[in-house]
Scaffold this motif. Structure first.
Motif, mmCIF file in Angstrom:
data_model
loop_
_atom_site.group_PDB
_atom_site.id
_atom_site.type_symbol
_atom_site.label_atom_id
_atom_site.label_comp_id
_atom_site.label_asym_id
_atom_site.label_seq_id
_atom_site.Cartn_x
_atom_site.Cartn_y
_atom_site.Cartn_z
ATOM 1 N N ALA A 74 26.443 84.432 40.385
ATOM 2 C CA ALA A 74 25.568 83.865 41.005
ATOM 3 C C ALA A 74 25.120 82.570 40.635
ATOM 4 O O ALA A 74 24.781 81.601 41.417
ATOM 5 C CB ALA A 74 24.501 84.754 41.463
ATOM 6 N N CYS B 75 27.430 91.004 47.303
ATOM 7 C CA CYS B 75 26.015 91.407 47.488
ATOM 8 C C CYS B 75 25.787 91.216 48.853
ATOM 9 O O CYS B 75 26.612 90.808 49.635
ATOM 10 C CB CYS B 75 24.994 90.209 46.848
ATOM 11 S SG CYS B 75 25.230 88.594 47.692
ATOM 12 N N SER C 258 20.927 85.592 40.852
ATOM 13 C CA SER C 258 21.172 84.252 40.221
ATOM 14 C C SER C 258 19.906 83.936 39.156
ATOM 15 O O SER C 258 20.231 83.282 37.902
ATOM 16 C CB SER C 258 21.078 83.023 41.162
ATOM 17 O OG SER C 258 19.781 82.658 41.593
ATOM 18 N N GLY D 182 29.067 83.237 47.378
ATOM 19 C CA GLY D 182 28.313 84.209 46.551
ATOM 20 C C GLY D 182 28.680 85.758 47.168
ATOM 21 O O GLY D 182 28.681 86.611 46.195
ATOM 22 N N LYS D 183 28.624 85.779 48.335
ATOM 23 C CA LYS D 183 28.970 87.236 49.150
ATOM 24 C C LYS D 183 30.348 87.653 48.657
ATOM 25 O O LYS D 183 30.799 88.700 48.170
ATOM 26 C CB LYS D 183 28.879 87.062 50.466
ATOM 27 C CG LYS D 183 28.661 88.215 51.296
ATOM 28 C CD LYS D 183 28.468 87.917 52.897
ATOM 29 C CE LYS D 183 28.384 88.979 53.644
ATOM 30 N NZ LYS D 183 27.982 88.965 54.846
ATOM 31 N N TRP E 44 26.111 81.126 50.134
ATOM 32 C CA TRP E 44 25.666 82.466 50.589
ATOM 33 C C TRP E 44 27.376 82.847 50.844
ATOM 34 O O TRP E 44 27.621 84.057 50.261
ATOM 35 C CB TRP E 44 25.065 82.265 51.769
ATOM 36 C CG TRP E 44 24.827 83.568 52.618
ATOM 37 C CD1 TRP E 44 24.477 83.648 53.923
ATOM 38 C CD2 TRP E 44 24.697 84.918 52.230
ATOM 39 N NE1 TRP E 44 24.274 84.616 54.201
ATOM 40 C CE2 TRP E 44 24.491 85.507 53.087
ATOM 41 C CE3 TRP E 44 25.061 85.312 50.729
ATOM 42 C CZ2 TRP E 44 24.407 87.078 52.973
ATOM 43 C CZ3 TRP E 44 24.694 87.034 50.913
ATOM 44 C CH2 TRP E 44 24.362 87.668 51.824
ATOM 45 N N ASP F 272 19.133 88.977 47.891
ATOM 46 C CA ASP F 272 20.111 89.701 46.668
ATOM 47 C C ASP F 272 20.559 88.698 45.753
ATOM 48 O O ASP F 272 20.535 88.650 44.540
ATOM 49 C CB ASP F 272 20.776 90.825 47.225
ATOM 50 C CG ASP F 272 19.878 92.150 47.489
ATOM 51 O OD1 ASP F 272 18.787 92.062 47.378
ATOM 52 O OD2 ASP F 272 20.739 92.799 48.246
ATOM 53 N N LEU F 273 21.195 87.641 46.347
ATOM 54 C CA LEU F 273 22.066 86.823 45.851
ATOM 55 C C LEU F 273 21.357 85.990 44.887
ATOM 56 O O LEU F 273 21.498 85.440 43.715
ATOM 57 C CB LEU F 273 23.116 85.843 46.663
ATOM 58 C CG LEU F 273 23.942 85.125 46.145
ATOM 59 C CD1 LEU F 273 24.989 85.615 45.445
ATOM 60 C CD2 LEU F 273 24.652 84.168 47.267
ATOM 61 N N THR G 101 30.261 88.165 44.486
ATOM 62 C CA THR G 101 29.558 89.337 43.782
ATOM 63 C C THR G 101 29.297 90.433 44.775
ATOM 64 O O THR G 101 28.716 91.512 44.328
ATOM 65 C CB THR G 101 28.037 88.529 43.611
ATOM 66 O OG1 THR G 101 27.447 88.439 44.985
ATOM 67 C CG2 THR G 101 28.126 87.216 42.864
#
Ligand SMILES: Nc1ncnc2c1ncn2[C@@H]1O[C@H](COP(=O)(O)OP(=O)(O)O)[C@@H](O)[C@H]1O
Ligand SMILES: CC(C)(COP(=O)(O)O)[C@@H](O)C(=O)NCCC(=O)O
Length: 385
Positions: free
Chosen positions: A279, A215, A225, A209-210, A206, A220-221, A213
């Protein structure tokens, strides 16, 4: 998240609800809540088991509700509990639960320590701490024994529910993928040892990824993906070996040789990659890694069954598929990855079990759906007379 909370709050605020017992698992990312509520007295009287005296108490019908909040928004959780306070204290008399339970909540997870003063100050509630690993284990043991079709394998996009033989449940490896990952060898009720862990877990997926991306939410992540293609960024065996397999060491040309490895050879900037592909690679890297470490620990102790829990999984097909494939690949088909329908609520349920209330789930299959979010199940508890 807010939507989840509001939807559940509406359900839980039904006038028929009387909350008596509530337990929390306050983790690094999410607060999981489990509470028991009964219907009104007149409703209870119409139900079969109420008033039916047992040797050591009486049975009470009700439902267990599951709810989650983000730990960073703990005030939402405090407000929710606060809104239930009046109902709760009326419910205590009503349901015959001891009044002394009124201002005590069973709580597990790091937040039971971190936020103990906050609960006392804001709600005058004392957190009765239940050890985190022991909560995870009692939650998992309870579910595996009491809930039919709790566990399932995930192979080629197919769920296969596993019937658990109560006499043949132990030993198993429990892998809880929360913010970080704990691996626990379980040998029986209350018999367990935390044998390993890794800091590369749900929080890593998380968090990274945040950042990568931009996101806005975990879902959403995950959705991104789902849309992405990891081969754009991951360096495959075929990329290194000119498109052919490296069969001598058991690697096909499509196996990942180096997660994110293409980002170097292609010399591209982050902005030139689609967030969906980033992702996907990230999810695959983390899930693979956890699957591999889990397998190595299963091998260390000769365990054939590995149950995966924690909110990282979230019933997500690609996550479960990657973990299953990793376990299958490394164990050469010897070990099985299994998943749980209440994956994220093991600790909270374990803390709740510490009240020693739950006697049985009356229906043969009380779960109509997965509890990757919030939900309610009917149950029957035994209270002291
Ligand atoms: N709505 C969500 N918000 C944040 N994280 C989520 C959400 N849903 C799933 N997750 C994932 O679940 C992980 C937390 O899992 P959980 O079992 O609740 O652990 P913890 O006890 O550490 O909070 C997060 O790190 C993230 O990967
Ligand atoms: C410290 C924790 C038990 C806390 O549990 P969590 O909130 O992540 O569910 C967990 O993050 C963990 O096991 N981390 C891995 C630490 C390690 O073994 O390296």
């Amino acid at each position: 998240m807010d939507g989840d909370r509001i939807e559940e709050a509406t359900l839980a605020n039904s006038p028929a609800d009387e909350i008596s017992h509530l337990a929390l698992d306050i983790g690094g990312s999410l607060i999981k809540m489990v509470y028991f509520s009964t219907g009104r007295e007149e409703e209870q009287q119409q139900q079969q088991p109420i008033g039916k005296t047992q040797k050591d108490g009486r049975l009470l019908n009700g439902r267990i509700s599951f709810l989650k909040f983000e730990t960073s928004k703990i005030n939402e959780c405090l407000d929710f509990i606060s809104s239930k306070q009046l109902r709760c204290s009326r419910g205590v008399q009503h349901s015959g639960f001891p009044a002394s339970d009124k201002n005590i909540i069973k709580a597990t997870g790091g937040g039971a320590f971190k936020f103990a003063d906050l609960f006392k100050e804001k709600l005058n509630i004392n957190l009765d701490k239940v050890e985190e690993m022991s909560s995870l284990v009692s939650g998992a043991n309870f579910l595996l024994k009491a809930v039919p079709s709790e566990a399932f394998t995930y192979v080629n996009g197919q769920r296969n529910y596993v019937q658990i033989d109560h006499n043949d449940l132990y030993p198993y490896l429990l892998v809880n993928i929360g913010s970080g990952v704990s691996m626990i060898k379980v040998d029986g009720d209350g018999k367990f040892e935390r044998v390993s862990g890794t800091s590369v877990g749900g929080g890593t997926f998380w968090g990274l990824g945040k950042l990568l991306t931009k996101c806005k939410s975990f879902d959403d992540l995950l959705e991104m993906s789902h849309q992405g293609n990891n081969r754009v960024i991951d360096m495959l065996v075929g990329d290194i070996y000119g498109g052919v397999d490296y069969l001598k060491i058991g690697l096909s040309s499509t196996a990942i040789a180096s997660s994110f490895g293409k980002a170097i050879s292609e010399n591209k900037e982050l902005e030139e990659y689609k967030p969906e592909d980033v992702a996907r690679s990230l999810l695959r890297m983390i899930s693979n890694n956890i699957g591999q470490i889990a397998y190595l620990n299963a091998l260390r102790f000769g365990l054939k069954r590995i149950f995966f829990g924690g909110f990282f999984i979230r019933g997500h097909a690609y996550t479960m598929d990657t973990i299953s494939v990793a376990v299958d690949f490394w164990s050469k088909g010897e070990a099985k990855a299994m998943f749980l329908r209440h994956e994220g609520f093991l600790g909270a349920l374990g803390a709740f079990m510490n009240y020693q209330l739950v006697k049985e789930f009356p229906n043969s299959n009380p779960l109509v759906s997965d509890l990757t979010d919030n939900g309610i199940i009917d149950c029957c508890v035994q209270v002291s007379s």
